[in-house]
Design a protein around this motif. Structure first.
Motif, PDB file in Angstrom:
ATOM      1  N   LEU A  86      75.136 -18.177  26.312  1.00 45.54           N
ATOM      2  CA  LEU A  86      74.924 -16.829  26.843  1.00 45.54           C
ATOM      3  C   LEU A  86      76.046 -15.863  26.509  1.00 45.54           C
ATOM      4  N   GLY A  87      77.157 -16.353  25.955  1.00 45.33           N
ATOM      5  CA  GLY A  87      78.209 -15.455  25.502  1.00 45.33           C
ATOM      6  C   GLY A  87      78.000 -14.911  24.108  1.00 45.33           C
ATOM      7  N   ALA A  88      76.900 -15.267  23.466  1.00 48.59           N
ATOM      8  CA  ALA A  88      76.721 -14.986  22.031  1.00 48.59           C
ATOM      9  C   ALA A  88      76.795 -13.509  21.682  1.00 48.59           C
ATOM     10  N   SER A  89      76.308 -12.639  22.549  1.00 46.51           N
ATOM     11  CA  SER A  89      76.242 -11.216  22.199  1.00 46.51           C
ATOM     12  C   SER A  89      77.621 -10.612  21.953  1.00 46.51           C
ATOM     13  N   ALA A  90      78.668 -11.204  22.503  1.00 45.56           N
ATOM     14  CA  ALA A  90      80.012 -10.635  22.358  1.00 45.56           C
ATOM     15  C   ALA A  90      80.518 -10.671  20.918  1.00 45.56           C
ATOM     16  N   TYR A  91      80.003 -11.595  20.118  1.00 44.36           N
ATOM     17  CA  TYR A  91      80.570 -11.834  18.792  1.00 44.36           C
ATOM     18  C   TYR A  91      80.016 -10.899  17.716  1.00 44.36           C
ATOM     19  N   ASN A  92      78.881 -10.279  17.982  1.00 43.73           N
ATOM     20  CA  ASN A  92      78.234  -9.428  16.980  1.00 43.73           C
ATOM     21  C   ASN A  92      78.100 -10.151  15.641  1.00 43.73           C
ATOM     22  N   ALA A  93      77.753 -11.425  15.706  1.00 47.69           N
ATOM     23  CA  ALA A  93      77.642 -12.236  14.500  1.00 47.69           C
ATOM     24  C   ALA A  93      76.407 -11.857  13.697  1.00 47.69           C
ATOM     25  N   GLN A  94      76.484 -12.088  12.378  1.00 46.23           N
ATOM     26  CA  GLN A  94      75.326 -11.822  11.530  1.00 46.23           C
ATOM     27  C   GLN A  94      74.206 -12.810  11.788  1.00 46.23           C
ATOM     28  N   GLU A  95      74.568 -14.056  12.061  1.00 49.05           N
ATOM     29  CA  GLU A  95      73.557 -15.098  12.233  1.00 49.05           C
ATOM     30  C   GLU A  95      73.918 -16.009  13.401  1.00 49.05           C
ATOM     31  N   ILE A  96      72.893 -16.423  14.126  1.00 45.91           N
ATOM     32  CA  ILE A  96      73.011 -17.445  15.161  1.00 45.91           C
ATOM     33  C   ILE A  96      72.161 -18.627  14.715  1.00 45.91           C
ATOM     34  N   ILE A  97      72.814 -19.774  14.515  1.00 49.00           N
ATOM     35  CA  ILE A  97      72.161 -20.940  13.916  1.00 49.00           C
ATOM     36  C   ILE A  97      71.882 -21.977  14.994  1.00 49.00           C
ATOM     37  N   ALA A  98      70.704 -22.577  14.937  1.00 50.14           N
ATOM     38  CA  ALA A  98      70.357 -23.668  15.852  1.00 50.14           C
ATOM     39  C   ALA A  98      69.311 -24.549  15.193  1.00 50.14           C
ATOM     40  N   SER A  99      69.246 -25.778  15.646  1.00 48.31           N
ATOM     41  CA  SER A  99      68.177 -26.659  15.165  1.00 48.31           C
ATOM     42  C   SER A  99      66.825 -26.150  15.657  1.00 48.31           C
ATOM     43  N   ARG A 100      65.789 -26.531  14.942  1.00 50.45           N
ATOM     44  CA  ARG A 100      64.446 -26.139  15.371  1.00 50.45           C
ATOM     45  C   ARG A 100      64.126 -26.742  16.731  1.00 50.45           C
ATOM     46  N   ASP A 101      64.616 -27.938  16.989  1.00 47.21           N
ATOM     47  CA  ASP A 101      64.405 -28.551  18.303  1.00 47.21           C
ATOM     48  C   ASP A 101      65.060 -27.730  19.405  1.00 47.21           C
ATOM     49  N   THR A 102      66.251 -27.191  19.131  1.00 46.58           N
ATOM     50  CA  THR A 102      66.909 -26.341  20.116  1.00 46.58           C
ATOM     51  C   THR A 102      66.108 -25.074  20.345  1.00 46.58           C
ATOM     52  N   TYR A 103      65.618 -24.473  19.275  1.00 47.91           N
ATOM     53  CA  TYR A 103      64.764 -23.284  19.411  1.00 47.91           C
ATOM     54  C   TYR A 103      63.552 -23.586  20.292  1.00 47.91           C
TER      55      TYR A 103
END
Length: 317
Positions: A86-103
């Motif tokens: 839930l902290g992801a928005s702070a980074y302004n990253a180009q990509e957020i990567i996860a396994s399909r199972d996580t999705y």
């Protein structure tokens, strides 16, 4: 006396460590709170697990900026749990990567998990109002494995088996033999197993052992900075899981009810593991999941804030 629910009594701030493991790898740890990993290439930075809120993520970002001026382009989610993503928005990253199972798990149970975890961890979700509405969604998903080039540095991103969740993902720097294990491995910290696969997790740990990592960032606990410490981390996690599941499975085979099994398993585990961080928090959730798996629930049931409280009252009331 009834124990306070989950980690409601855990309000003491932890001391953060930011340790250099190589010219490219750092570990952000905090005395048993969730860890983050940092990988720095010539062109970009990858952060593995984001912390629980954007406000908490700012401390990770500050420390990264102290050691590099490269942009944080990639976030890797080792799994779907809210405290990791839930902290992801702070980074302004180009990509957020996860396994399909996580999705798929975010789709299936992300909202419930978010409410559940925020209810369990008041200290970790301080400034929860800084979390934007909705869920954290990956922009890139993969099946099995993928590679990201950060500029003269390739990061292997792999699923090596189910354990802590069905979507567990690791990052591996093969030339430096540094492994970012997520919550598949804990060190001096109690594994949370409420969404796990008890019968498969030890085999996944055996697979991790075959990497022969010389350094590791576990999901919780201090960075492991030698091959011997890595072996101890793997062995400790494996022992906890097998001890707990064996106790619960024996109780089920003997026809005992969940509360009896919980008390017996707690008493069995306490002398061995009670000094590990969040032991009392994890045990009800871990035993409840082990009981489910031993009685035919192959896949973890969804935890909701309501189910959390109901279970806690049943086992700890």
């Amino acid at each position: 006396m009834t124990k306070q629910f989950a980690s409601h009594a855990d309000m003491e701030d932890k001391e953060v460590s930011f340790e250099k493991l190589s010219d490219n790898a750092y570990a952000y740890t905090a005395e048993g709170d969730p860890n983050s990993g940092i990988i720095i290439g010539d062109d970009a930075v990858m952060v593995i697990d984001t912390q629980a809120t954007p406000i908490m993520a700012q401390d990770v970002i500050r420390r990264v900026k102290e050691v590099t001026d490269k942009p944080i382009k990639y976030i890797l989610l080792s799994h779907y749990h809210a405290v990791r993503v839930l902290g992801a928005s702070a980074y302004n990253a180009q990509e957020i990567i996860a396994s399909r199972d996580t999705y798929d798990l975010i789709v299936e149970r992300g909202e419930q998990d978010k409410a559940s975890e925020i209810g369990r961890f008041p200290r970790l979700f301080r400034n929860v109002e800084s979390v934007p509405p909705g869920l954290t969604w990956p922009t890139i998903t993969f099946d099995g494995e993928m590679t990201v080039n950060l500029g003269n540095l390739e990061v292997q991103i792999l699923q090596v088996g189910r354990g802590h969740t069905k979507g567990d993902t690791i990052a591996w720097l093969p030339e430096q033999r540094i492994l970012f294990a997520g919550d598949l491995v804990e060190y001096q910290s109690t594994p949370y197993a409420g969404d796990c696969y008890f019968r498969e997790w030890p085999h996944t740990l055996d697979t991790l052992a075959e990497f022969n990592a010389e350094k590791m960032v576990p999901g919780r606990g201090p960075a492991l900075k030698s091959a011997d410490e890595v072996r101890k981390g793997l062995a400790g996690t494996r022992a906890f899981l097998t001890d707990l599941y064996s106790s619960v499975n024996t109780g089920v085979a003997e026809g005992k009810d969940l509360k009896t099994i919980y008390r017996e398993t707690y008493d069995f585990m306490k002398p061995r593991y009670s000094d590990w961080v969040i032991f009392d928090h994890c045990m009800p959730f871990d035993v409840a999941r082990a009981y489910d798996e031993a009685t035919g629930y192959d896949d973890p049931r969804i935890w909701t804030a309501e189910r959390d409280i109901e279970m806690w009252k049943q086992l700890e009331g």
